[in-house]
Design a protein around this motif. Structure first.
Motif, PDB file in Angstrom:
ATOM      1  N   LEU A  11      -1.824  -4.745  -5.406  1.00  0.00           N
ATOM      2  CA  LEU A  11      -2.728  -5.974  -5.084  1.00  0.00           C
ATOM      3  C   LEU A  11      -2.200  -7.103  -5.921  1.00  0.00           C
ATOM      4  O   LEU A  11      -1.980  -7.063  -7.088  1.00  0.00           O
ATOM      5  CB  LEU A  11      -3.844  -5.566  -5.314  1.00  0.00           C
ATOM      6  CG  LEU A  11      -4.912  -6.678  -5.074  1.00  0.00           C
ATOM      7  CD1 LEU A  11      -4.985  -7.035  -3.613  1.00  0.00           C
ATOM      8  CD2 LEU A  11      -6.447  -6.304  -5.462  1.00  0.00           C
ATOM      9  N   GLN A  13      -2.400 -11.700  -5.386  1.00  0.00           N
ATOM     10  CA  GLN A  13      -2.897 -12.749  -4.639  1.00  0.00           C
ATOM     11  C   GLN A  13      -1.722 -13.471  -3.864  1.00  0.00           C
ATOM     12  O   GLN A  13      -0.537 -13.363  -4.196  1.00  0.00           O
ATOM     13  CB  GLN A  13      -3.537 -13.909  -5.641  1.00  0.00           C
ATOM     14  CG  GLN A  13      -4.887 -13.288  -6.203  1.00  0.00           C
ATOM     15  CD  GLN A  13      -5.554 -14.548  -7.016  1.00  0.00           C
ATOM     16  OE1 GLN A  13      -4.771 -15.417  -7.740  1.00  0.00           O
ATOM     17  NE2 GLN A  13      -6.786 -14.341  -7.219  1.00  0.00           N
ATOM     18  N   ALA A  14      -1.976 -14.229  -2.957  1.00  0.00           N
ATOM     19  CA  ALA A  14      -1.176 -15.140  -2.277  1.00  0.00           C
ATOM     20  C   ALA A  14      -0.577 -15.963  -2.828  1.00  0.00           C
ATOM     21  O   ALA A  14      -1.085 -16.771  -3.963  1.00  0.00           O
ATOM     22  CB  ALA A  14      -1.851 -15.666  -1.049  1.00  0.00           C
ATOM     23  N   LYS A  86       2.253 -13.643   1.419  1.00  0.00           N
ATOM     24  CA  LYS A  86       1.237 -13.918   2.154  1.00  0.00           C
ATOM     25  C   LYS A  86       0.273 -12.980   2.543  1.00  0.00           C
ATOM     26  O   LYS A  86       0.767 -11.774   2.512  1.00  0.00           O
ATOM     27  CB  LYS A  86       1.896 -14.616   3.320  1.00  0.00           C
ATOM     28  CG  LYS A  86       2.903 -15.808   3.132  1.00  0.00           C
ATOM     29  CD  LYS A  86       3.634 -16.179   4.461  1.00  0.00           C
ATOM     30  CE  LYS A  86       4.627 -17.262   4.388  1.00  0.00           C
ATOM     31  NZ  LYS A  86       5.139 -17.452   5.379  1.00  0.00           N
ATOM     32  N   PRO A  87      -0.967 -13.220   2.858  1.00  0.00           N
ATOM     33  CA  PRO A  87      -1.985 -11.973   3.445  1.00  0.00           C
ATOM     34  C   PRO A  87      -1.290 -11.210   4.494  1.00  0.00           C
ATOM     35  O   PRO A  87      -1.400  -9.912   4.665  1.00  0.00           O
ATOM     36  CB  PRO A  87      -3.088 -13.064   3.808  1.00  0.00           C
ATOM     37  CG  PRO A  87      -3.168 -13.930   2.994  1.00  0.00           C
ATOM     38  CD  PRO A  87      -1.509 -14.481   2.890  1.00  0.00           C
ATOM     39  N   THR A  90       0.709  -8.110   3.853  1.00  0.00           N
ATOM     40  CA  THR A  90      -0.091  -6.819   3.555  1.00  0.00           C
ATOM     41  C   THR A  90       0.119  -5.566   4.764  1.00  0.00           C
ATOM     42  O   THR A  90       0.086  -5.721   5.814  1.00  0.00           O
ATOM     43  CB  THR A  90      -1.724  -7.034   3.802  1.00  0.00           C
ATOM     44  OG1 THR A  90      -1.919  -8.020   2.740  1.00  0.00           O
ATOM     45  CG2 THR A  90      -2.558  -5.826   3.343  1.00  0.00           C
ATOM     46  N   THR A 119      -0.860  -5.086  -0.833  1.00  0.00           N
ATOM     47  CA  THR A 119      -2.055  -5.972  -0.415  1.00  0.00           C
ATOM     48  C   THR A 119      -2.086  -7.358  -0.984  1.00  0.00           C
ATOM     49  O   THR A 119      -2.044  -7.461  -2.276  1.00  0.00           O
ATOM     50  CB  THR A 119      -3.387  -4.994  -0.713  1.00  0.00           C
ATOM     51  OG1 THR A 119      -3.300  -3.902  -0.077  1.00  0.00           O
ATOM     52  CG2 THR A 119      -4.518  -5.826  -0.020  1.00  0.00           C
ATOM     53  N   VAL A 120      -2.033  -8.224   0.029  1.00  0.00           N
ATOM     54  CA  VAL A 120      -2.066  -9.547  -0.324  1.00  0.00           C
ATOM     55  C   VAL A 120      -3.345 -10.236  -0.023  1.00  0.00           C
ATOM     56  O   VAL A 120      -3.721 -10.335   1.011  1.00  0.00           O
ATOM     57  CB  VAL A 120      -0.853 -10.317   0.262  1.00  0.00           C
ATOM     58  CG1 VAL A 120      -0.910 -11.774  -0.363  1.00  0.00           C
ATOM     59  CG2 VAL A 120       0.546  -9.850  -0.115  1.00  0.00           C
ATOM     60  N   SER A 121      -3.853 -10.818  -1.104  1.00  0.00           N
ATOM     61  CA  SER A 121      -5.454 -11.241  -0.877  1.00  0.00           C
ATOM     62  C   SER A 121      -5.156 -12.760  -0.850  1.00  0.00           C
ATOM     63  O   SER A 121      -4.245 -13.321  -1.594  1.00  0.00           O
ATOM     64  CB  SER A 121      -6.266 -10.773  -1.949  1.00  0.00           C
ATOM     65  OG  SER A 121      -5.824 -11.543  -3.323  1.00  0.00           O
ATOM     66  N   SER A 122      -6.079 -13.405   0.117  1.00  0.00           N
ATOM     67  CA  SER A 122      -5.899 -14.876   0.280  1.00  0.00           C
ATOM     68  C   SER A 122      -6.889 -15.542  -0.615  1.00  0.00           C
ATOM     69  O   SER A 122      -7.732 -14.945  -1.227  1.00  0.00           O
ATOM     70  CB  SER A 122      -6.728 -15.141   1.924  1.00  0.00           C
ATOM     71  OG  SER A 122      -7.717 -14.723   1.830  1.00  0.00           O
TER      72      SER A 122
END
Length: 122
Positions: A11, A13-14, A86-87, A90, A119-122
């Motif tokens: 995981l 972050q963007a 980028k999200p 994912t 997984t990329v979170s926004s």
């Protein structure tokens, strides 16, 4: 029998980075091509990047300039450096290898890893 073992998903972050690695184990084989594909729920598996034995590279348009594929022929390994994530990146990422066996002539075999979640979170 060849096995592909992936590592490095997770995981982030963007805008962050991850590095995926894949190691092919077994004996008596030559790797013709290695690459990474990805697949989301309900979607078709799509190419991310490939690198044949001559070291040339091929990228999906969506990852050009952000992802870099590299290969270590001595270790039968392929890596994917993913930057500026980028999200929409994912997905489950799968390592792929096209292999010939020294006892099998030019017959090619296609192998897949078990997949690693990115997984990329926004």
């Amino acid at each position: 029998q060849v096995q592909l073992v992936e590592s490095g998903g997770g995981l982030v972050q963007a805008g962050g980075s991850l590095r995926l690695s894949c190691l092919a184990s077994g004996s008596g084989f030559t790797i013709k091509n290695m690459g990474w594909f990805r697949q989301g729920a309900g979607k078709r598996r799509e190419l991310v990047a490939t690198i044949p034995s001559d070291g040339s590279t091929n990228y999906a348009d969506s990852v050009k300039g952000r992802f870099t594929i590299s290969r270590d022929n001595a270790k039968n390994a392929v890596n994917l450096q993913m930057n500026s994530l980028k999200p929409e990146d994912t997905d489950v990422y799968y390592c792929n290898a096209i292999i010939t066996y020294r006892s099998g002539g030019s017959l090619e075999f296609n192998y897949w890893g078990q997949g690693t979640q990115v997984t990329v979170s926004s």
